[in-house]
Design an enzyme around this catalytic site. Structure first.
Site, PDB file in Angstrom:
ATOM      1  CE  LYS A   1      -2.469 -13.144  -1.949  1.00  0.00           C
ATOM      2  NZ  LYS A   1      -3.152 -12.168  -2.811  1.00  0.00           N
TER       3      LYS A   1
HETATM    4  P1  NAD Z   1       4.182  -3.942  -2.306  1.00  0.00           P
HETATM    5  O1  NAD Z   1       5.048  -4.821  -1.486  1.00  0.00           O
HETATM    6  O2  NAD Z   1       4.627  -3.619  -3.695  1.00  0.00           O
HETATM    7  O3  NAD Z   1       3.906  -2.568  -1.545  1.00  0.00           O
HETATM    8  C1  NAD Z   1       3.400  -2.511  -0.247  1.00  0.00           C
HETATM    9  C2  NAD Z   1       3.440  -1.061   0.215  1.00  0.00           C
HETATM   10  O4  NAD Z   1       2.828  -0.980   1.502  1.00  0.00           O
HETATM   11  C3  NAD Z   1       4.846  -0.508   0.378  1.00  0.00           C
HETATM   12  O5  NAD Z   1       4.881   0.835  -0.072  1.00  0.00           O
HETATM   13  C4  NAD Z   1       5.068  -0.554   1.885  1.00  0.00           C
HETATM   14  O6  NAD Z   1       6.000   0.404   2.342  1.00  0.00           O
HETATM   15  C5  NAD Z   1       3.670  -0.244   2.363  1.00  0.00           C
HETATM   16  N1  NAD Z   1       3.446  -0.644   3.757  1.00  0.00           N
HETATM   17  C6  NAD Z   1       3.770  -1.818   4.349  1.00  0.00           C
HETATM   18  N2  NAD Z   1       3.446  -1.792   5.640  1.00  0.00           N
HETATM   19  C7  NAD Z   1       2.915  -0.568   5.878  1.00  0.00           C
HETATM   20  C8  NAD Z   1       2.402   0.083   7.017  1.00  0.00           C
HETATM   21  N3  NAD Z   1       2.381  -0.536   8.199  1.00  0.00           N
HETATM   22  N4  NAD Z   1       1.934   1.354   6.885  1.00  0.00           N
HETATM   23  C9  NAD Z   1       1.961   1.979   5.702  1.00  0.00           C
HETATM   24  N5  NAD Z   1       2.432   1.413   4.584  1.00  0.00           N
HETATM   25  C10 NAD Z   1       2.906   0.165   4.675  1.00  0.00           C
HETATM   26  O7  NAD Z   1       2.739  -4.660  -2.340  1.00  0.00           O
HETATM   27  P2  NAD Z   1       1.593  -4.471  -3.409  1.00  0.00           P
HETATM   28  O8  NAD Z   1       1.748  -5.535  -4.437  1.00  0.00           O
HETATM   29  O9  NAD Z   1       1.507  -3.045  -3.820  1.00  0.00           O
HETATM   30  O10 NAD Z   1       0.304  -4.880  -2.559  1.00  0.00           O
HETATM   31  C11 NAD Z   1      -0.381  -3.938  -1.708  1.00  0.00           C
HETATM   32  C12 NAD Z   1      -1.763  -4.473  -1.384  1.00  0.00           C
HETATM   33  O11 NAD Z   1      -2.487  -4.693  -2.592  1.00  0.00           O
HETATM   34  C13 NAD Z   1      -1.802  -5.818  -0.657  1.00  0.00           C
HETATM   35  O12 NAD Z   1      -2.924  -5.853   0.197  1.00  0.00           O
HETATM   36  C14 NAD Z   1      -2.000  -6.811  -1.786  1.00  0.00           C
HETATM   37  O13 NAD Z   1      -2.557  -8.028  -1.342  1.00  0.00           O
HETATM   38  C15 NAD Z   1      -2.950  -6.025  -2.649  1.00  0.00           C
HETATM   39  N6  NAD Z   1      -3.019  -6.456  -4.043  1.00  0.00           N
HETATM   40  C16 NAD Z   1      -1.909  -6.499  -4.825  1.00  0.00           C
HETATM   41  C17 NAD Z   1      -2.026  -6.873  -6.154  1.00  0.00           C
HETATM   42  C18 NAD Z   1      -0.847  -6.847  -7.084  1.00  0.00           C
HETATM   43  O14 NAD Z   1      -1.069  -7.004  -8.295  1.00  0.00           O
HETATM   44  N7  NAD Z   1       0.380  -6.645  -6.637  1.00  0.00           N
HETATM   45  C19 NAD Z   1      -3.266  -7.230  -6.677  1.00  0.00           C
HETATM   46  C20 NAD Z   1      -4.381  -7.169  -5.849  1.00  0.00           C
HETATM   47  C21 NAD Z   1      -4.247  -6.773  -4.540  1.00  0.00           C
END
Ligand code: NAD
Length: 425
Positions: A115
């Site tokens: 990561k």
């Molecule tokens: P992103 O940046 O696209 O979206 C994050 C979202 O979380 C946004 O809507 C933001 O407003 C919201 N957020 C941030 N802080 C917040 C808070 N305090 N309260 C409520 N909402 C809040 O990120 P993402 O890629 O969607 O990733 C989200 C999660 O999924 C993370 O834990 C990431 O590690 C995990 N994840 C992502 C992927 C991927 O393919 N992108 C794969 C596996 C896991």
């Protein structure tokens, strides 16, 4: 044998890494002879901390701290996303890298865990500054990444455009175009059909498999989702498209609720204009701290880690928590949910759709032969459902939670590889 603790890790702010270590403690009694190697899981293989200086649009120079961590590479190249967020710390990146080791092994992908991240608020940078930040960071971690060594992907705060800049920077440095160095790329650069929504779709496939086990009909069931980014948005559309009611959505700007359901397509259009879900006229605002106690059948954290704690785990009304985010539930909350009979579908299975389709993308890049979206989605559904079933069976056999079941499957695979390879030299 006595083991040295990690001297480089600050004593404070170890939250997610501590959570991970507790999860490893819970799996250790189930590893049999392989427990001999368990210390391997408790320390990252290598850590790179980089200074990322960039020229800002106003002519000043700003410095950002960046990381790339390889937690384990016993089963293959390191694989895991890049996070741009103001709260990124070394211990967080270490935990996220370790969860990738477990996840890749739990779903049977030939990868280790890695990561990376930069402590930065990307929303405060112009597009040109973001590009310079990404290119300099990619150069700085260039000694670690490569299609056979370490393959980054998007995470919180990064996207397809960031992956395009990373791929271009790496390619310029080595002198040839190397699409397989990152996944989650735009389609014209060797990205895979189905990758953008893969994590959200995977969350839906796994929820469908889990719902069957507990006799819950997804049609008409009520879903709340914290996070409306890449993962939360795609998950909301998948549930909505299959007849569930997405009744609550939260993002960094606020939380909203409508018992009759929120149309995620309409909300996406609103968010594109308004910058967040706050103020959406077709739902009621609700306090963010009460979000997980809203009436629902399925609660999906899809934002950041450590959001389901002993403070709110008692109040969750859902029958099932599906961890779309990485590390959203603390071990203490895990115990409360298990005591209350609420099924937790762990992150290492629930959100593996992203890395599964990243793996398909990497394979397609090597072969320069691209699959149809249907092939991608069919294979995604098969791989993630099989992984869920294996974890479910293991949990039943050992009488442990689904998380520990998934960890038994995964840790066994990682440590078997470790034992077979032996110690170098
Ligand atoms: P992103 O940046 O696209 O979206 C994050 C979202 O979380 C946004 O809507 C933001 O407003 C919201 N957020 C941030 N802080 C917040 C808070 N305090 N309260 C409520 N909402 C809040 O990120 P993402 O890629 O969607 O990733 C989200 C999660 O999924 C993370 O834990 C990431 O590690 C995990 N994840 C992502 C992927 C991927 O393919 N992108 C794969 C596996 C896991």
């Amino acid at each position: 044998m006595k083991h040295e603790s990690l001297s480089y890790l600050p004593k404070e702010n170890q939250g997610p890494w501590k959570t991970y270590l507790e999860q490893v403690e819970r799996v250790t009694p189930h590893l049999g002879k392989l427990a001999y190697w368990v210390e391997t899981l408790k320390r990252p293989k290598r850590i790179l901390i980089v200074d990322v200086p960039i020229r800002m649009d106003d002519g000043t120079v700003a410095h950002f701290e960046g990381y790339r961590v390889h937690h384990n590479t016993s089963r293959g190249p390191a694989k895991g996303g890049i996070r741009y967020h103001p709260a990124v710390t070394l211990s967080e990146v270490m935990a996220l890298a370790a969860w990738m080791t477990i996840k890749n092994a739990a779903v049977g992908l030939p990868y280790g865990g890695g990561k990376g991240g930069i402590r930065v608020d990307p929303a405060k940078l112009s597009v040109a500054e973001l590009e310079r930040l990404t290119r300099r960071y990619t150069s700085e971690i260039g000694v670690l990444i490569g299609p056979q060594r370490d393959v980054p992907a998007p995470d919180v705060g990064t996207n397809q455009q960031v992956m395009a800049w990373m791929m271009d920077t790496f390619s310029m440095n080595v002198g040839s175009t190397v699409p397989g160095v990152v996944t989650g790329k735009p389609i014209p650069l060797g990205g895979s059909l189905g990758r953008r929504d893969a994590t959200g779709n995977g969350v839906f496939f796994v929820t469908a498999a889990a719902a069957k086990k507990i006799g819950l009909d997804l049609e008409g069931s009520r879903v709340i989702i914290q996070g409306f980014g890449n993962v939360g948005n795609a998950a909301a559309r998948a549930f909505h498209d299959h007849g569930s009611l997405v009744v609550g959505i939260a993002d960094v700007t606020g939380a909203i609720y409508n018992e009759k359901g929120i149309d995620p397509y309409d909300l996406t259009a609103y968010v594109a204009e308004a910058g967040g879900v706050r103020g959406y006229p077709k739902a009621e605002p609700v306090p963010a701290q009460e979000f997980f106690s809203l009436p629902a059948d399925i609660a999906i954290p899809a934002a950041l880690e450590g959001v389901i704690t002993e403070q709110n785990a008692w109040k969750i009304k859902a029958k099932m928590v599906v961890e779309a985010a990485n590390g959203p539930t603390t071990p203490a909350a895990d115990d409360i949910l298990s005591e209350r009979g609420i099924l937790v579908v762990p992150d290492v299975i629930a959100n593996a759709g992203g890395v599964i389709v990243s793996y398909f993308e990497w394979v397609q890049d090597f072969n320069s032969y691209f699959w149809t979206e249907e092939e991608v989605n069919d294979n995604l559904r098969r791989v993630i459902t099989e992984a869920f079933e294996a974890a479910w069976q293991k949990a039943a056999e050992r009488k442990v939670t689904l998380r520990t079941g998934a960890y038994v499957v995964a840790a066994t695979r990682v440590l078997e590889a470790r034992a077979l390879r032996g110690l170098y030299p």
